[in-house]
Design a protein around this motif. Structure first.
Motif, PDB file in Angstrom:
ATOM      1  N   SER A  13       0.765  -1.211  -0.109  1.00 52.72           N
ATOM      2  CA  SER A  13       0.093  -0.103   0.069  1.00 52.72           C
ATOM      3  C   SER A  13       0.926   1.377  -0.017  1.00 52.72           C
ATOM      4  CB  SER A  13      -0.873   0.037   1.291  1.00 52.72           C
ATOM      5  OG  SER A  13      -0.370  -0.095   2.324  1.00 52.72           O
ATOM      6  N   THR A  14       1.989   1.328   0.258  1.00 53.97           N
ATOM      7  CA  THR A  14       3.023   2.503   0.400  1.00 53.97           C
ATOM      8  C   THR A  14       3.632   2.663  -0.894  1.00 53.97           C
ATOM      9  OG1 THR A  14       4.617   1.004   1.478  1.00 53.97           O
ATOM     10  CG2 THR A  14       3.244   2.470   3.008  1.00 53.97           C
ATOM     11  N   GLY A  15       3.575   1.847  -1.877  1.00 55.74           N
ATOM     12  CA  GLY A  15       4.309   2.014  -3.100  1.00 55.74           C
ATOM     13  C   GLY A  15       3.336   3.083  -3.863  1.00 55.74           C
ATOM     14  N   GLY A  40       5.957  -3.520   3.110  1.00 51.59           N
ATOM     15  CA  GLY A  40       7.251  -4.043   3.334  1.00 51.59           C
ATOM     16  C   GLY A  40       7.527  -3.839   4.678  1.00 51.59           C
ATOM     17  N   GLY A  41       7.784  -2.626   4.973  1.00 55.14           N
ATOM     18  CA  GLY A  41       8.287  -2.224   6.473  1.00 55.14           C
ATOM     19  C   GLY A  41       7.064  -1.416   7.170  1.00 55.14           C
ATOM     20  N   TYR A  42       7.329  -1.383   8.513  1.00 58.74           N
ATOM     21  CA  TYR A  42       6.584  -0.445   9.391  1.00 58.74           C
ATOM     22  C   TYR A  42       7.220   0.882   9.414  1.00 58.74           C
ATOM     23  CZ  TYR A  42       3.380   0.251  13.326  1.00 58.74           C
ATOM     24  OH  TYR A  42       2.493   0.720  14.329  1.00 58.74           O
ATOM     25  N   LYS A 119       3.422  -8.164 -11.887  1.00 57.48           N
ATOM     26  CA  LYS A 119       3.612  -8.987 -13.080  1.00 57.48           C
ATOM     27  C   LYS A 119       4.356 -10.173 -12.799  1.00 57.48           C
ATOM     28  CE  LYS A 119       4.937  -5.022 -14.724  1.00 57.48           C
ATOM     29  NZ  LYS A 119       4.925  -3.848 -15.610  1.00 57.48           N
ATOM     30  N   GLU A 120       5.358  -9.771 -11.693  1.00 65.43           N
ATOM     31  CA  GLU A 120       6.289 -10.948 -11.431  1.00 65.43           C
ATOM     32  C   GLU A 120       5.794 -12.179 -10.960  1.00 65.43           C
ATOM     33  OE1 GLU A 120       6.435  -7.646 -10.354  1.00 65.43           O
ATOM     34  OE2 GLU A 120       8.547  -6.834 -10.759  1.00 65.43           O
ATOM     35  N   SER A 121       4.467 -12.173 -10.187  1.00 67.04           N
ATOM     36  CA  SER A 121       4.090 -13.255  -9.904  1.00 67.04           C
ATOM     37  C   SER A 121       3.498 -14.092 -11.079  1.00 67.04           C
ATOM     38  CB  SER A 121       2.727 -13.337  -8.792  1.00 67.04           C
ATOM     39  OG  SER A 121       1.944 -12.199  -9.328  1.00 67.04           O
ATOM     40  N   LEU A 143      -4.144  -4.779 -13.627  1.00 61.42           N
ATOM     41  CA  LEU A 143      -3.895  -3.477 -13.345  1.00 61.42           C
ATOM     42  C   LEU A 143      -2.889  -2.744 -14.170  1.00 61.42           C
ATOM     43  CD1 LEU A 143      -4.145  -2.619  -9.510  1.00 61.42           C
ATOM     44  CD2 LEU A 143      -5.650  -2.515 -11.126  1.00 61.42           C
ATOM     45  N   ASP A 144      -1.934  -3.534 -14.581  1.00 61.50           N
ATOM     46  CA  ASP A 144      -1.026  -2.789 -15.496  1.00 61.50           C
ATOM     47  C   ASP A 144      -1.701  -2.087 -16.776  1.00 61.50           C
ATOM     48  OD1 ASP A 144       1.614  -2.672 -15.932  1.00 61.50           O
ATOM     49  OD2 ASP A 144       2.039  -4.747 -16.223  1.00 61.50           O
ATOM     50  N   SER A 145      -1.281  -0.934 -16.987  1.00 63.12           N
ATOM     51  CA  SER A 145      -2.068  -0.210 -17.993  1.00 63.12           C
ATOM     52  C   SER A 145      -2.262  -1.010 -19.408  1.00 63.12           C
ATOM     53  CB  SER A 145      -1.554   0.886 -18.253  1.00 63.12           C
ATOM     54  OG  SER A 145      -0.222   1.039 -18.668  1.00 63.12           O
ATOM     55  N   MET A 203       6.578   6.003 -11.447  1.00 63.73           N
ATOM     56  CA  MET A 203       6.400   4.748 -10.898  1.00 63.73           C
ATOM     57  C   MET A 203       7.555   4.277  -9.707  1.00 63.73           C
ATOM     58  SD  MET A 203       5.834   2.752 -14.412  1.00 63.73           S
ATOM     59  CE  MET A 203       7.485   3.034 -15.184  1.00 63.73           C
ATOM     60  N   GLY A 204       7.394   3.149  -9.166  1.00 62.19           N
ATOM     61  CA  GLY A 204       8.395   2.666  -8.127  1.00 62.19           C
ATOM     62  C   GLY A 204       9.835   2.310  -8.966  1.00 62.19           C
ATOM     63  N   ARG A 205      10.902   2.204  -8.148  1.00 63.87           N
ATOM     64  CA  ARG A 205      12.031   2.197  -8.586  1.00 63.87           C
ATOM     65  C   ARG A 205      12.352   0.996  -9.646  1.00 63.87           C
ATOM     66  NH1 ARG A 205      16.022   5.069  -5.453  1.00 63.87           N
ATOM     67  NH2 ARG A 205      17.357   3.394  -5.214  1.00 63.87           N
TER      68      ARG A 205
HETATM   69  N1  LIG Z   1       3.933   2.044 -10.614  1.00 61.93           N
HETATM   70  C1  LIG Z   1       3.340   1.727 -11.444  1.00 61.93           C
HETATM   71  O1  LIG Z   1       2.941   2.751 -12.300  1.00 61.93           O
HETATM   72  C2  LIG Z   1       3.181   0.307 -12.153  1.00 61.93           C
HETATM   73  C3  LIG Z   1       2.586   0.271 -13.169  1.00 61.93           C
HETATM   74  C4  LIG Z   1       2.154  -0.945 -13.934  1.00 61.93           C
HETATM   75  C5  LIG Z   1       2.690  -2.015 -13.106  1.00 61.93           C
HETATM   76  N2  LIG Z   1       3.169  -1.758 -12.130  1.00 61.93           N
HETATM   77  C6  LIG Z   1       3.678  -3.164 -11.116  1.00 61.93           C
HETATM   78  O2  LIG Z   1       3.153  -2.852  -9.776  1.00 61.93           O
HETATM   79  C7  LIG Z   1       4.197  -3.467  -8.817  1.00 61.93           C
HETATM   80  C8  LIG Z   1       4.388  -2.598  -7.723  1.00 61.93           C
HETATM   81  O3  LIG Z   1       5.095  -1.454  -8.492  1.00 61.93           O
HETATM   82  P1  LIG Z   1       5.539  -0.066  -7.798  1.00 61.93           P
HETATM   83  O4  LIG Z   1       5.727   0.785  -8.726  1.00 61.93           O
HETATM   84  O5  LIG Z   1       3.977   0.295  -7.092  1.00 61.93           O
HETATM   85  O6  LIG Z   1       6.226  -0.518  -6.694  1.00 61.93           O
HETATM   86  P2  LIG Z   1       6.859   0.551  -5.356  1.00 61.93           P
HETATM   87  O7  LIG Z   1       6.570   1.955  -5.502  1.00 61.93           O
HETATM   88  O8  LIG Z   1       8.275   0.042  -5.356  1.00 61.93           O
HETATM   89  O9  LIG Z   1       6.132  -0.257  -4.261  1.00 61.93           O
HETATM   90  C9  LIG Z   1       6.346  -1.493  -3.847  1.00 61.93           C
HETATM   91  C10 LIG Z   1       5.257  -1.713  -2.547  1.00 61.93           C
HETATM   92  O10 LIG Z   1       5.660  -3.175  -2.236  1.00 61.93           O
HETATM   93  C11 LIG Z   1       5.996  -3.067  -0.807  1.00 61.93           C
HETATM   94  N3  LIG Z   1       6.974  -4.076  -0.580  1.00 61.93           N
HETATM   95  C12 LIG Z   1       8.120  -4.192  -0.407  1.00 61.93           C
HETATM   96  N4  LIG Z   1       8.585  -5.326  -0.084  1.00 61.93           N
HETATM   97  C13 LIG Z   1       7.671  -6.153   0.547  1.00 61.93           C
HETATM   98  C14 LIG Z   1       7.453  -7.335   1.054  1.00 61.93           C
HETATM   99  N5  LIG Z   1       8.461  -8.179   1.456  1.00 61.93           N
HETATM  100  N6  LIG Z   1       6.194  -7.576   1.819  1.00 61.93           N
HETATM  101  C15 LIG Z   1       5.222  -6.842   1.386  1.00 61.93           C
HETATM  102  N7  LIG Z   1       5.123  -5.504   0.653  1.00 61.93           N
HETATM  103  C16 LIG Z   1       6.593  -5.333   0.211  1.00 61.93           C
HETATM  104  C17 LIG Z   1       6.519  -1.640  -0.490  1.00 61.93           C
HETATM  105  O11 LIG Z   1       6.563  -1.477   0.841  1.00 61.93           O
HETATM  106  P3  LIG Z   1       7.780  -0.516   1.628  1.00 61.93           P
HETATM  107  O12 LIG Z   1       7.386   0.946   1.289  1.00 61.93           O
HETATM  108  O13 LIG Z   1       7.728  -0.808   2.899  1.00 61.93           O
HETATM  109  O14 LIG Z   1       9.006  -1.035   0.897  1.00 61.93           O
HETATM  110  C18 LIG Z   1       5.570  -1.021  -1.434  1.00 61.93           C
HETATM  111  O15 LIG Z   1       4.362  -0.598  -0.579  1.00 61.93           O
HETATM  112  C19 LIG Z   1       5.203  -3.928  -9.718  1.00 61.93           C
HETATM  113  O16 LIG Z   1       5.056  -5.545  -9.849  1.00 61.93           O
HETATM  114  C20 LIG Z   1       5.343  -3.397 -10.907  1.00 61.93           C
HETATM  115  O17 LIG Z   1       5.966  -4.045 -12.029  1.00 61.93           O
HETATM  116  C21 LIG Z   1       3.466  -0.663 -11.509  1.00 61.93           C
END
Ligand SMILES: NC(=O)c1ccc[n+]([C@@H]2O[C@H](COP(=O)([O-])OP(=O)(O)OC[C@H]3O[C@@H](n4cnc5c(N)ncnc54)[C@H](OP(=O)(O)O)[C@@H]3O)[C@@H](O)[C@H]2O)c1
Length: 388
Positions: A13-15, A40-42, A119-121, A143-145, A203-205
């Motif tokens: 939820s924090t990403g 991931g973390g608190y 998508k990795e799953s 959810l991926d666009s 997006m995330g890193r």
């Molecule tokens: N961002 C986009 O626009 C976008 C678009 C399409 C698809 N996606 C896909 O969506 C997924 C998420 O992308 P994102 O960009 O949102 O990533 P992100 O910003 O890096 O967020 C990752 C999230 O996962 C959490 N996390 C990390 N390690 C974890 C663990 N061991 N257990 C539970 N939660 C954990 C993180 O929590 P912490 O903050 O505590 O580390 C954070 O909430 C990816 O597979 C990506 O390919 C993303």
């Protein structure tokens, strides 16, 4: 009569996706309520979310967070408890990388509706996840666009049996990532800051680095295979710099359907949460006159070795896609930590794929073993590579 509120859990939820899912829920509080949050973390950000939404269930995936209140579950079991709780109608899997695998598989096995960003799953265990959905009757909503675009274009066009005779190809668009205009000779020296400056999406890193290597598009091709059941040769990629056309479906009669919209993930997120309804959204309307022109082109596989590796892994099947995903995850982490040059990402993945003795993905245990092997070998190989 007022619609009942859907009870939503978010893993990650924090990403970037997690926060945008919460934006959609804040926008439509009469339609959705948060019943579970996991990160991931608190962190401060997570604590602020718990304070704001007061979900019945909360968990953190990383177990090294020792000072957790009793109400916050931890580890993979904690994530699974949130994702499979009877309180939950729909679970958004928004964790990046391997962390999404077990919650996805368990949520699908528990017949939950799963809105899948991770998508990795599917890349690591597409067969297990889709088979579990077939057995439990769970729905997996993309959810991926790009995949949301394909799903929207295919709506009203029957099911897989019809698509096999009516769909000539599905076409995933690719922006080309942050380095699309760099000369290949400059790639060796690029920094994480350059790579993280994506031209069209925030997006995330990890996914931003994957967009620059085009590994992201490779992972998306494999994701599309599992989501839509189409053979690999019918899944194509098209360079589209503006990220306005999110993907297209070409039919056998020559018609092509495309889905267009702002580059705003809240649109596909809301579509999945409200499906099969469409509700008024919060993003700016698309003004095509302002956009002016849309451009399309071929992708050069020589420029993007990660995309070539992903296609090879997809063709070979078995555990190769899992190794591709795990080795890439390690390589990206090392690159972001400044411990591996950008140009070494495909080299590391290539090395791991060529050393791998493939096995059929028959169980979660097999996937986890393959993942452990790929991670430890990737780290060992990267260490040798650095010491050269
Ligand atoms: N961002 C986009 O626009 C976008 C678009 C399409 C698809 N996606 C896909 O969506 C997924 C998420 O992308 P994102 O960009 O949102 O990533 P992100 O910003 O890096 O967020 C990752 C999230 O996962 C959490 N996390 C990390 N390690 C974890 C663990 N061991 N257990 C539970 N939660 C954990 C993180 O929590 P912490 O903050 O505590 O580390 C954070 O909430 C990816 O597979 C990506 O390919 C993303």
């Amino acid at each position: 009569m007022a619609a009942t509120r859907r009870r939503v859990a978010i893993i990650g939820s924090t990403g970037s996706i997690g926060r945008q899912t919460l934006d959609v829920i804040r926008w439509l509080p009469e339609r959705f309520e948060v019943v579970g949050l996991a990160a991931g973390g608190y962190s401060d950000a997570f604590r602020a979310q718990l304070e704001e939404f007061r979900p019945a269930l909360a968990a953190v995936g990383r177990t090294e967070d020792l000072a957790l209140p009793a109400s916050v579950l931890s580890g993979t079991r904690g994530l699974v408890e949130v994702a499979t709780s009877p309180e939950v109608d729909i679970v958004v899997i928004a964790a990046a990388g391997r962390a999404g695998l077990v919650p996805t598989l368990e949520a699908v096995s528990a017949s939950k509706t799963v809105a899948l960003a991770n998508k990795e799953s599917l890349v690591m265990a597409g067969q297990l996840v889709t088979e579990a959905a077939r057995l439990s009757g769970a729905q997996i909503l993309p959810l991926d666009s790009e995949h949301s675009a394909l799903w929207q274009c295919l709506r009203g066009e029957g099911q897989l049996e019809q698509w096999l005779s009516t769909v000539r190809s599905v076409i995933l668009t690719a922006s080309g990532g942050a380095l699309r205009d760099l000369d290949p000779s400059e790639l060796e020296m690029v920094t994480a800051t350059q790579v993280l400056a994506h031209p069209t999406w925030q997006m995330g890193r990890k996914v931003t680095v994957d967009s620059a290597t085009l590994m992201n598009k490779g992972l998306e091709i494999i994701e599309a295979q599992w989501l839509f059941g189409l053979p690999l040769e019918r899944i194509k990629v098209l360079l589209h710099r503006e990220s306005i056309v999110h993907s297209l479906v070409e039919f056998v009669d020559g018609s092509v359907k495309a889905q267009l919209g702002q580059a705003d993930m809240r649109i596909p997120i809301q579509y999945a949460l409200s499906y099969p309804e469409r509700l008024a959204g919060m993003s700016e309307p698309l003004d095509l006159a302002k956009v002016g022109s849309l451009t399309f082109g071929e992708l050069d596989l020589d420029r993007y070795p990660c995309l070539r590796l992903a296609l090879e892994a997809a063709r070979k099947g078995l555990s190769y896609p899992a190794v591709l995903s795990s080795a890439n995850e390690v390589a990206v982490e090392l690159f972001l930590a400044g411990e591996l040059p950008f140009a070494a990402i495909p080299c590391l993945v290539d090395e791991l794929l060529s050393r791998h003795q493939a096995v059929p993905i028959e169980s979660l245990q097999t996937v986890l073993q393959v993942d452990e092997w790929a991670r430890s070998e990737s780290l060992a190989h990267a260490r040798k590579w650095r010491n050269r």
